[in-house]
Write an enzyme that holds these catalytic residues in place. Structure first.
Site, PDB file in Angstrom:
ATOM      1  N   ASP A  14      11.678-117.294 -49.276  1.00  0.00           N
ATOM      2  CA  ASP A  14      12.201-116.096 -48.347  1.00  0.00           C
ATOM      3  C   ASP A  14      13.174-116.725 -47.488  1.00  0.00           C
ATOM      4  OD1 ASP A  14      12.714-113.590 -47.897  1.00  0.00           O
ATOM      5  OD2 ASP A  14      10.817-113.278 -46.926  1.00  0.00           O
ATOM      6  N   HIS A  31      21.974-117.754 -50.413  1.00  0.00           N
ATOM      7  CA  HIS A  31      21.226-117.830 -51.917  1.00  0.00           C
ATOM      8  C   HIS A  31      21.679-118.882 -52.574  1.00  0.00           C
ATOM      9  CE1 HIS A  31      19.647-113.807 -50.984  1.00  0.00           C
ATOM     10  NE2 HIS A  31      20.849-113.169 -51.161  1.00  0.00           N
ATOM     11  N   LEU A 125       5.815-130.385 -67.061  1.00  0.00           N
ATOM     12  CA  LEU A 125       5.640-129.318 -66.128  1.00  0.00           C
ATOM     13  C   LEU A 125       6.092-127.723 -66.508  1.00  0.00           C
ATOM     14  CD1 LEU A 125       5.509-128.006 -63.093  1.00  0.00           C
ATOM     15  CD2 LEU A 125       7.974-128.801 -62.992  1.00  0.00           C
TER      16      LEU A 125
HETATM   17  C1  IPE Z   1      10.344-111.251 -51.555  1.00  0.00           C
HETATM   18  O1  IPE Z   1      11.315-111.435 -50.538  1.00  0.00           O
HETATM   19  C2  IPE Z   1      11.219-111.375 -52.977  1.00  0.00           C
HETATM   20  C3  IPE Z   1      11.649-112.949 -53.184  1.00  0.00           C
HETATM   21  C4  IPE Z   1      11.524-114.055 -52.353  1.00  0.00           C
HETATM   22  C5  IPE Z   1      12.332-113.097 -54.515  1.00  0.00           C
HETATM   23  P1  IPE Z   1      11.886-110.033 -49.977  1.00  0.00           P
HETATM   24  O2  IPE Z   1      12.678-110.753 -48.936  1.00  0.00           O
HETATM   25  O3  IPE Z   1      12.550-109.261 -51.185  1.00  0.00           O
HETATM   26  O4  IPE Z   1      10.444-109.370 -49.453  1.00  0.00           O
HETATM   27  P2  IPE Z   1      10.541-108.433 -48.271  1.00  0.00           P
HETATM   28  O5  IPE Z   1      11.534-107.152 -48.521  1.00  0.00           O
HETATM   29  O6  IPE Z   1      10.667-109.127 -47.138  1.00  0.00           O
HETATM   30  O7  IPE Z   1       8.953-107.841 -48.351  1.00  0.00           O
HETATM   31  C1  IPE Z   2      15.063-114.653 -50.349  1.00  0.00           C
HETATM   32  O1  IPE Z   2      15.864-114.441 -49.055  1.00  0.00           O
HETATM   33  C2  IPE Z   2      15.980-114.471 -51.724  1.00  0.00           C
HETATM   34  C3  IPE Z   2      15.671-113.377 -52.391  1.00  0.00           C
HETATM   35  C4  IPE Z   2      14.825-112.289 -51.894  1.00  0.00           C
HETATM   36  C5  IPE Z   2      16.287-113.020 -53.754  1.00  0.00           C
HETATM   37  P1  IPE Z   2      16.286-113.272 -48.674  1.00  0.00           P
HETATM   38  O2  IPE Z   2      17.381-112.481 -49.298  1.00  0.00           O
HETATM   39  O3  IPE Z   2      15.094-112.258 -48.575  1.00  0.00           O
HETATM   40  O4  IPE Z   2      16.397-113.756 -47.140  1.00  0.00           O
HETATM   41  P2  IPE Z   2      15.810-112.831 -45.745  1.00  0.00           P
HETATM   42  O5  IPE Z   2      14.798-112.790 -45.879  1.00  0.00           O
HETATM   43  O6  IPE Z   2      16.906-111.811 -45.606  1.00  0.00           O
HETATM   44  O7  IPE Z   2      16.425-113.769 -44.948  1.00  0.00           O
HETATM   45 MG    MG Z   3      13.732-111.706 -47.523  1.00  0.00          MG
END
Ligand code: IPE
Ligand code: IPE
Ligand code: MG
Length: 254
Positions: A14, A31, A125
């Site tokens: 995240d 990303h 793995l």
């Molecule tokens: C969880 O992260 C999903 C992934 C890392 C793929 P999100 O950023 O979507 O989760 P929330 O919205 O903070 O719970």
């Molecule tokens: C995690 O990064 C990747 C996915 C959920 C696909 P985010 O896109 O949730 O990044 P933040 O949480 O907005 O910083």
């Molecule tokens: Mg996020």
């Protein structure tokens, strides 16, 4: 001296959006950098000799993001498989994609099936990518299959036990995660491995996913080995103090 063996690490990657925002870049840049972090992580994990790694790539709730970001994330999944599958196969990595398939673009489903098929005999793995994954969806789908077996008369309700149930989950051959890491400072599971993480050790780190390094990984592993996993039983009085513990890398390889 006994240590709880570490076989499976699961990661909620995240913070890509915040990483990009901090640099005045579009979210896609975060990303993309996140995919680079995945590439180095898989190499580090492979070096350490871990058996199972599960990465949360796209949740069933991520469809609620703007269409353009969803498209970007789908595009990056295509790119990742196309660009990295060869190296993964050469490293002896078995690739699994867990999650629903019915609402994915047909070309992504083909890429996923091809990656799983071509890497299926690898045994170094296992890399599971949770893509279009939701823990509740997974449990519901298992419950539906079990209900169908009962309806057909193949099973009786009392046969549905804690041993049988997980056999109906997406990847019944992958053991439960021992260590679950979430980056970016958020402290929630966001529908990740809902059944499987019942007894996982949770480690929350502030680092944003694109900045996650080998050192962050080693620190999380070290923290895991400092935990006392009780599984509801008595505390382990034999547990050694932190100072006596060998470094994460050595323990993993044993
Ligand atoms: C969880 O992260 C999903 C992934 C890392 C793929 P999100 O950023 O979507 O989760 P929330 O919205 O903070 O719970
Ligand atoms: C995690 O990064 C990747 C996915 C959920 C696909 P985010 O896109 O949730 O990044 P933040 O949480 O907005 O910083
Ligand atoms: Mg996020």
């Amino acid at each position: 001296m006994t240590h709880d063996k570490l076989r499976h690490i699961a990661i909620i990657m995240d913070g890509n959006g915040r990483w990009a925002k901090a640099r005045g870049l579009p979210r896609i840049a975060g990303h993309r950098q996140g995919v680079n972090a995945v590439r180095s992580l898989v190499r580090d994990i492979d070096d350490l000799g871990l058996e199972y790694l599960t990465l949360y790539g796209f949740s069933s709730e991520n469809w609620n993001r703007p269409q353009s970001e969803v498209n970007d994330l789908m595009g990056l999944m295509r790119l990742y498989i196309n660009r990295d599958l060869k190296e993964l196969i050469e490293r002896g990595v078995r690739v699994r994609i867990i999650g629903a398939r019915h609402n994915l673009a047909p070309d992504i489903v083909s890429l996923i099936e091809n990656a799983e098929q071509r890497s299926r005999h690898n045994s170094r793995l296992t890399l599971a990518i949770a893509f279009n994954y939701g823990g509740r969806d997974e449990i519901i789908s298992a419950a539906q299959s079990l209900a169908e077996e009962v309806r057909k008369g193949n099973l009786s309700p009392v046969d549905i036990t804690a041993e049988l149930f997980p056999q109906y989950l997406y990847a019944h051959d992958i053991p439960d995660p021992d260590l679950l890491i979430r980056t970016s400072g958020e402290k929630r599971l966001s529908n990740f491995l809902t059944w499987q993480s019942a007894y996982a050790e949770l480690v929350f780190v502030k680092t944003l996913w694109p900045d996650f390094t080998r050192q962050n990984l080693i620190d999380a592993i070290d923290e895991y080995f400092q935990r006392d996993r009780r599984f509801g039983a008595r505390p382990d009085e034999e547990k050694h103090s932190i100072q006596e513990m060998p470094s994460a890398t050595i323990k993993l390889i044993k």
